[in-house]
Design a protein around this motif. Structure first.
Motif, PDB file in Angstrom:
ATOM      1  N   GLN A 139     -74.065  -5.004  25.182  1.00  0.00           N
ATOM      2  CA  GLN A 139     -74.234  -4.397  26.501  1.00  0.00           C
ATOM      3  C   GLN A 139     -74.836  -3.005  26.400  1.00  0.00           C
ATOM      4  O   GLN A 139     -75.621  -2.592  27.261  1.00  0.00           O
ATOM      5  CB  GLN A 139     -72.887  -4.322  27.228  1.00  0.00           C
ATOM      6  N   ALA A 140     -74.505  -2.273  25.341  1.00  0.00           N
ATOM      7  CA  ALA A 140     -75.054  -0.926  25.167  1.00  0.00           C
ATOM      8  C   ALA A 140     -76.571  -0.963  25.014  1.00  0.00           C
ATOM      9  O   ALA A 140     -77.286  -0.134  25.573  1.00  0.00           O
ATOM     10  CB  ALA A 140     -74.419  -0.247  23.955  1.00  0.00           C
ATOM     11  N   VAL A 141     -77.078  -1.937  24.271  1.00  0.00           N
ATOM     12  CA  VAL A 141     -78.528  -2.064  24.102  1.00  0.00           C
ATOM     13  C   VAL A 141     -79.169  -2.573  25.393  1.00  0.00           C
ATOM     14  O   VAL A 141     -80.210  -2.081  25.823  1.00  0.00           O
ATOM     15  CB  VAL A 141     -78.866  -2.995  22.923  1.00  0.00           C
ATOM     16  N   ALA A 142     -78.528  -3.542  26.029  1.00  0.00           N
ATOM     17  CA  ALA A 142     -79.077  -4.106  27.265  1.00  0.00           C
ATOM     18  C   ALA A 142     -79.178  -3.068  28.381  1.00  0.00           C
ATOM     19  O   ALA A 142     -80.115  -3.095  29.181  1.00  0.00           O
ATOM     20  CB  ALA A 142     -78.222  -5.278  27.725  1.00  0.00           C
ATOM     21  N   SER A 143     -78.225  -2.150  28.412  1.00  0.00           N
ATOM     22  CA  SER A 143     -78.215  -1.123  29.456  1.00  0.00           C
ATOM     23  C   SER A 143     -79.058   0.089  29.092  1.00  0.00           C
ATOM     24  O   SER A 143     -79.253   0.981  29.913  1.00  0.00           O
ATOM     25  CB  SER A 143     -76.778  -0.674  29.728  1.00  0.00           C
ATOM     26  N   GLY A 144     -79.551   0.152  27.841  1.00  0.00           N
ATOM     27  CA  GLY A 144     -80.348   1.294  27.413  1.00  0.00           C
ATOM     28  C   GLY A 144     -79.532   2.456  26.914  1.00  0.00           C
ATOM     29  O   GLY A 144     -80.081   3.517  26.626  1.00  0.00           O
ATOM     30  N   GLU A 145     -78.218   2.277  26.783  1.00  0.00           N
ATOM     31  CA  GLU A 145     -77.373   3.363  26.277  1.00  0.00           C
ATOM     32  C   GLU A 145     -77.463   3.475  24.764  1.00  0.00           C
ATOM     33  O   GLU A 145     -77.085   4.484  24.183  1.00  0.00           O
ATOM     34  CB  GLU A 145     -75.927   3.137  26.733  1.00  0.00           C
ATOM     35  N   ALA A 146     -77.961   2.419  24.126  1.00  0.00           N
ATOM     36  CA  ALA A 146     -78.285   2.449  22.694  1.00  0.00           C
ATOM     37  C   ALA A 146     -79.709   1.945  22.544  1.00  0.00           C
ATOM     38  O   ALA A 146     -80.189   1.139  23.345  1.00  0.00           O
ATOM     39  CB  ALA A 146     -77.322   1.573  21.900  1.00  0.00           C
ATOM     40  N   ASP A 147     -80.391   2.427  21.518  1.00  0.00           N
ATOM     41  CA  ASP A 147     -81.777   2.028  21.299  1.00  0.00           C
ATOM     42  C   ASP A 147     -81.895   0.698  20.581  1.00  0.00           C
ATOM     43  O   ASP A 147     -82.854  -0.052  20.805  1.00  0.00           O
ATOM     44  CB  ASP A 147     -82.506   3.107  20.479  1.00  0.00           C
ATOM     45  N   ALA A 148     -80.934   0.406  19.708  1.00  0.00           N
ATOM     46  CA  ALA A 148     -81.076  -0.784  18.877  1.00  0.00           C
ATOM     47  C   ALA A 148     -79.755  -1.205  18.276  1.00  0.00           C
ATOM     48  O   ALA A 148     -78.774  -0.446  18.252  1.00  0.00           O
ATOM     49  CB  ALA A 148     -82.085  -0.521  17.758  1.00  0.00           C
ATOM     50  N   MET A 149     -79.749  -2.432  17.772  1.00  0.00           N
ATOM     51  CA  MET A 149     -78.671  -2.928  16.919  1.00  0.00           C
ATOM     52  C   MET A 149     -79.303  -3.859  15.898  1.00  0.00           C
ATOM     53  O   MET A 149     -80.362  -4.443  16.135  1.00  0.00           O
ATOM     54  CB  MET A 149     -77.613  -3.664  17.732  1.00  0.00           C
TER      55      MET A 149
END
Length: 283
Positions: free
Chosen positions: A70-80
């Motif tokens: 969810q963090a990547v999908a929301s843009g709160e993280a750049d990558a995983m």
């Protein structure tokens, strides 16, 4: 699932400590979300170290699997670097695939399932577990709740009609229990995945899965937020090119298990010793 992901998104945002999404981040700040699994710790630290050598400030944030997605999908993280597909994280990908960019596999030949030490001679299939349940104290030693591997194990318990209870914990508690049992040559069954250092340290075997609950070989994929290619083309390129073999990952995992080991230091050591492989990511 959607309600759970929404709640986890809020938790992820708080843990990430970001006032705005990563897409709005200025300069050369990069955030990588990850789950605290042995293989993901290795991959994340290698990429983090490499990006830092290129002048970026990199924040690696540990989250649950659902919150990481969810963090990547929301843009709160750049990558995983920890998307296990098609089975382990299949449900997350199905819900969020339109909100992320899948750069494809960074590792191939991954596998999940149930494993026992090879000295457990009479148990070779999941179907054998019920007949020996008491020997395992009626327990399957698991990892963090909500992990795809745990969901698959819950399904296996149902589909095979197992009498054993799945015990929640973490990678650390699972391997700790395995170490204790292995030292005493006691029967134990654990949730397992490859790559993992425990297969290098202990003689283990996956239990046959005739119903195919755990699926076949998987790939570990790199997932990035939408807009990263435009915002940070160099970061996107490095992430897109990043690939590592299971042997290399398991080598670094073993290093990380040594007393006093620091994952950042072992990542730097691996980069130094594998210049040709690293240079290929920078082309």
């Amino acid at each position: 699932m959607l309600k759970t992901l929404t709640k986890l998104a809020s938790c992820a945002a708080m843990m990430l400590g970001l006032a705005a999404g990563a897409a709005q981040a200025a300069g050369k700040d990069v955030t990588i979300a990850y789950v605290e699994w042995s293989d993901t710790v290795v991959a994340t630290n290698i990429v983090k170290t490499l990006l830092e050598e290129k002048g970026y400030t990199v924040k690696a944030v540990p989250l649950s699997a659902a919150a990481m997605w969810q963090a990547v999908a929301s843009g709160e993280a750049d990558a995983m670097l920890a998307a296990w597909l098609p089975t382990t994280h299949g449900a997350y990908y199905a819900k969020l695939k339109d909100d992320v960019v899948n750069l494809g596999p960074n590792a191939t030949g991954a596998k999940i399932g149930l494993a026992v030490p090879t000295y457990v001679k009479d148990v070779n299939s999941i179907e054998d577990l019920n007949a020996h349940a008491k020997e395992f104290d009626d327990k399957i030693i698991g990892i963090d709740p909500g992990a795809g591997l745990m969901k698959a194990t819950e399904k296996a318990i149902k589909d095979y009609g197992l009498k054993l209870k799945l015990v929640e914990g973490s990678d650390a508690t699972m391997t700790g229990a395995l170490k204790d049992a292995y030292t005493r040559e006691q029967p134990i069954v654990v949730t397992a995945w490859t790559p993992h250092w425990m297969f290098a340290k202990y003689k283990l075997k996956y239990l046959a899965d005739p119903k195919g609950v755990f699926g076949g070989d998987e790939t570990v994929n790199t997932i990035v937020r939408k807009g990263l290619e435009k915002d940070m083309p160099e970061v996107y390129k490095i992430l897109d090119n990043f690939q590592i073999s299971l042997d290399d990952e398991q080598t670094v995992m073993v290093w990380n298990e040594e007393k006093g080991a620091n994952p950042a230091a072992t990542a730097k050591k691996w980069i130094t010793e594998n210049k040709a492989k690293v240079d290929a990511w920078l082309k």
